[in-house]
Scaffold this active site. Structure first.
Site, PDB file in Angstrom:
ATOM      1  N   LYS A  71     -16.557  16.490  10.588  1.00 51.07           N
ATOM      2  CA  LYS A  71     -17.646  16.388  11.564  1.00 51.07           C
ATOM      3  C   LYS A  71     -17.968  17.772  12.114  1.00 51.07           C
ATOM      4  O   LYS A  71     -17.172  18.357  12.838  1.00 51.07           O
ATOM      5  CB  LYS A  71     -17.263  15.440  12.703  1.00 51.07           C
ATOM      6  N   TRP A 125     -22.081  14.706   9.896  1.00 42.48           N
ATOM      7  CA  TRP A 125     -20.946  14.358   9.043  1.00 42.48           C
ATOM      8  C   TRP A 125     -21.101  15.069   7.707  1.00 42.48           C
ATOM      9  O   TRP A 125     -22.162  15.024   7.094  1.00 42.48           O
ATOM     10  CB  TRP A 125     -20.898  12.854   8.792  1.00 42.48           C
ATOM     11  N   GLU A 165      -5.721  -3.951  -1.095  1.00 45.26           N
ATOM     12  CA  GLU A 165      -6.067  -5.146  -0.319  1.00 45.26           C
ATOM     13  C   GLU A 165      -7.144  -6.002  -0.986  1.00 45.26           C
ATOM     14  O   GLU A 165      -7.424  -7.111  -0.534  1.00 45.26           O
ATOM     15  CB  GLU A 165      -6.550  -4.732   1.080  1.00 45.26           C
ATOM     16  N   THR A 173       0.871  -1.181   0.000  1.00 39.55           N
ATOM     17  CA  THR A 173       0.000   0.000   0.000  1.00 39.55           C
ATOM     18  C   THR A 173       0.904   1.225   0.000  1.00 39.55           C
ATOM     19  O   THR A 173       2.091   1.138   0.332  1.00 39.55           O
ATOM     20  CB  THR A 173      -0.895   0.032   1.251  1.00 39.55           C
TER      21      THR A 173
HETATM   22  P1  ADP Z   1      -3.647   3.115  -0.928  1.00 38.54           P
HETATM   23  O1  ADP Z   1      -2.417   2.327  -1.053  1.00 38.54           O
HETATM   24  O2  ADP Z   1      -3.510   4.595  -0.853  1.00 38.54           O
HETATM   25  O3  ADP Z   1      -4.665   2.559   0.049  1.00 38.54           O
HETATM   26  P2  ADP Z   1      -5.428   2.174  -2.862  1.00 38.54           P
HETATM   27  O4  ADP Z   1      -5.477   2.350  -4.315  1.00 38.54           O
HETATM   28  O5  ADP Z   1      -5.427   0.823  -2.283  1.00 38.54           O
HETATM   29  O6  ADP Z   1      -4.199   2.928  -2.378  1.00 38.54           O
HETATM   30  O7  ADP Z   1      -6.537   3.088  -2.226  1.00 38.54           O
HETATM   31  C1  ADP Z   1      -7.774   2.592  -1.865  1.00 38.54           C
HETATM   32  C2  ADP Z   1      -8.650   3.728  -1.448  1.00 38.54           C
HETATM   33  O8  ADP Z   1      -8.890   4.606  -2.529  1.00 38.54           O
HETATM   34  C3  ADP Z   1     -10.026   3.273  -1.012  1.00 38.54           C
HETATM   35  O9  ADP Z   1     -10.022   2.841   0.310  1.00 38.54           O
HETATM   36  C4  ADP Z   1     -10.847   4.540  -1.225  1.00 38.54           C
HETATM   37  O10 ADP Z   1     -10.710   5.442  -0.133  1.00 38.54           O
HETATM   38  C5  ADP Z   1     -10.200   5.157  -2.434  1.00 38.54           C
HETATM   39  N1  ADP Z   1     -10.965   4.813  -3.639  1.00 38.54           N
HETATM   40  C6  ADP Z   1     -10.772   3.769  -4.456  1.00 38.54           C
HETATM   41  N2  ADP Z   1     -11.666   3.772  -5.458  1.00 38.54           N
HETATM   42  C7  ADP Z   1     -12.467   4.844  -5.280  1.00 38.54           C
HETATM   43  C8  ADP Z   1     -13.600   5.392  -5.982  1.00 38.54           C
HETATM   44  N3  ADP Z   1     -14.077   4.841  -7.092  1.00 38.54           N
HETATM   45  N4  ADP Z   1     -14.162   6.510  -5.483  1.00 38.54           N
HETATM   46  C9  ADP Z   1     -13.680   7.091  -4.358  1.00 38.54           C
HETATM   47  N5  ADP Z   1     -12.619   6.628  -3.668  1.00 38.54           N
HETATM   48  C10 ADP Z   1     -12.021   5.515  -4.109  1.00 38.54           C
END
Ligand code: ADP
Length: 541
Positions: A440, A445, A333, A189
């Site tokens: 918040k 929210w 993940e 990640t």
């Molecule tokens: P990182 O390593 O930063 O977690 P990821 O690509 O795994 O990189 O990031 C996943 C996160 O990206 C998700 O938990 C969510 O917050 C955001 N995300 C992924 N797809 C979308 C989407 N279609 N719209 C909004 N947020 C998204």
């Protein structure tokens, strides 16, 4: 039981074997650093991946051992995907945009035996190699002999030329067969919250995820498609496109290092791409380029977007330019796709405006995984209103992080995503925010995604980000930072006024800051931590 169906292991090598045998002449296009376009095909990729498998064995790589790549999207990187996993080793794709400290941490944590690196990224390898003594045995430069750069590596770490290695080695006669639950890929990640964490994909999980991406209601890949993954192969396996495309027999167009909007548009049009995948920041840049240059898309019809929210107003503009944008949601993940936005009978019946609203949400759960939203009382109802913490589980969801025994995954396999959202009666998920980005205010929210969606619908705004700032009375209040479109100069008052009637008064940002640009992280997401540091710290302007 006698007479039952045949059973084989679901191995990644089976994907490239199929592509080579049944789509052998289908083109793989790579753009090199100097802009030159090289063409090969699936038959050649498989032979070279088999050579690589042999070469890895000759270099002493054992099944289960980790072999890293530090490379942009190219045919050679594709060969690494198949050659490394094909012999049962683990392909650890490393994001070169991370800090050198994080890159060294990842290579050491994974105990990578070899690193395959693009020539242009070799300085990063040279800088981190001294920290990897004892584990790292060699560095393989993804180049022909004539393009080998100068590089000093610590004693004990050999420097190899990729093309020389392949030329010296006879291909494996056939791909070895082993258990489909063997590890195949390792992706960390981006570490926005602490050190990067490793996610270990299996052959089975990778293959099932790739197959899902050929469903008609997801990427719907076909042999006549020409697919351009802008999303890097070092980020969640380019969302699985390098596996799904050969499975379907589709052409892959691999863009290399030139990822600016003009170069991407030239490649999309010049190579007749029909489908492309990338984060919203990339699509925003391309759209701004189209607005200024007056150019248009020649053949592109479908865009896959994920990683952060794709604003509704931009979807409408893409639709007007003949391109359908599909939102997908997931994480490193989850391989990553868990939801995909495709219509259902109830949504095609909606009017055009409501259909666009629907298209802007993150989509519905695909077969193979499941999603729920929970609060302290348990799963929240699918009413499109009750917010909960989103969790998922399924065939391509991590059970824990690599070499990190403590895990937040519950006994029933539900993985807490750190995202908050609502699910409607049809099962469509709308992401409100990442938990840590929610605002918040006075017990309510406020969704930063919802605020940003409204802001970018303003005709003078190119990009926007909302963050929480501490407030003595309300706890937190939203602050909006906007980047104007080229040649426009909106006032903060005009932007604030645009929110009237579009959102409840209490969620309208109190302050609007006009900025030249927004900071983006290693995977293209707006860095809200950096924005909070700049604008929400006690001593901020
Ligand atoms: P990182 O390593 O930063 O977690 P990821 O690509 O795994 O990189 O990031 C996943 C996160 O990206 C998700 O938990 C969510 O917050 C955001 N995300 C992924 N797809 C979308 C989407 N279609 N719209 C909004 N947020 C998204």
């Amino acid at each position: 039981m006698q007479g039952l169906m045949q059973r084989g292991e679901l191995l990644i090598s089976g994907i490239i074997r199929h592509a080579a045998r049944h789509h052998g002449t289908t083109e793989i296009v790579s753009r090199r650093d100097d802009g030159r376009i090289d063409r090969t095909d699936y038959a050649a990729i498989e032979v070279r991946a088999c050579r690589l498998g042999s070469a890895l064995r000759a270099l002493g790589v054992q099944p289960g051992e980790r072999v890293a790549t530090l490379a942009m999207n190219s045919d050679r990187h594709l060969e690494c995907y198949f050659g490394i996993s094909g012999i049962g080793a683990v392909c650890n794709t490393i994001n070169p945009r991370l800090s050198q400290d994080d890159i060294a941490y990842i290579a050491a944590h994974a105990e990578d035996a070899l690193i395959f690196a693009d020539p242009a990224l070799l300085p990063i390898v040279a800088a981190v190699a001294p920290k990897l003594g004892g584990m790292l045995r060699g560095v393989v430069v993804l180049a022909p002999p004539a393009e080998m750069p100068e590089c000093r590596l610590p004693a004990g770490i050999a420097l190899h030329c990729y093309e020389t290695l392949l030329a010296q080695t006879a291909p494996l006669p056939e791909w070895p067969v082993f258990d489909e639950n063997t590890a195949a890929g390792l992706c960390y990640t981006s570490g926005t919250t602490g050190r990067p964490k490793g996610v270990l994909y299996s052959h089975r999980s990778t293959l099932l995820h790739a197959m899902m991406m050929t469903f008609a209601d997801t990427a719907g890949l076909r042999a006549v498609d020409r697919v351009l993954p802008i999303v890097p192969m070092f980020h969640v396996n380019a969302w699985g496109l390098p596996f799904s495309a050969p499975m379907a027999g589709a052409t892959l167009i691999l863009p290399g290092r030139q990822l600016d909007p003009a170069s991407l548009l030239a490649l999309l049009n010049g190579e007749r791409a029909t489908l492309a995948g990338g984060v919203p920041t990339v699509w925003l840049g391309i759209l701004n380029h189209l607005r200024q240059s007056g150019e248009s898309f020649a053949t592109l019809r479908r865009v896959m977007s994920g990683g952060s929210a794709f604003p509704r107003a931009l979807m409408a503009e893409y639709a007007a330019r003949g391109v359908h944008v599909a939102h997908a949601w997931g994480m490193t993940e989850s391989s990553p796709v868990v939801t995909w936005n495709a219509p259902k009978p109830a949504t095609v019946a909606l009017d055009a405006d409501a259909q666009l609203d629907q298209q802007a949400c993150q989509g519905r759960t695909v077969f193979g995984v499941d999603v729920r939203a929970v609060n302290d009382a348990g799963e929240v109802p699918w009413d499109g209103a009750t917010q909960g913490n989103l969790e998922f589980r399924g065939h391509w969801v991590a059970s824990a992080y690599y070499r990190q025994p403590e895990t937040a995954v519950g006994p029933e396999g539900w993985f807490p995503t750190g995202d908050v959202g609502v699910i409607d009666a049809e099962g469509f998920v709308t992401l409100t925010d990442r938990t840590k980005d929610l605002i918040k205010s006075g017990g309510e929210w406020i969704s930063s995604i919802a605020i940003e969606n409204i802001a970018v619908a303003h005709p003078d705004v190119a990009e926007a980000a909302a963050i929480a700032v501490p407030d003595a009375k309300w706890g937190e209040r939203p602050l909006l930072i906007v980047v104007p479109r080229e040649g426009r100069s909106p006032t903060p008052e005009a932007i604030r006024g645009f929110f009237a009637g579009r959102t409840p008064n209490w969620s309208v940002p109190d302050r609007v800051i006009i900025a030249d640009s927004l900071p983006h992280g290693a995977t293209g997401k707006v860095l809200k931590t950096e924005l909070r540091r700049r604008y929400a710290a006690p001593d901020a302007p």
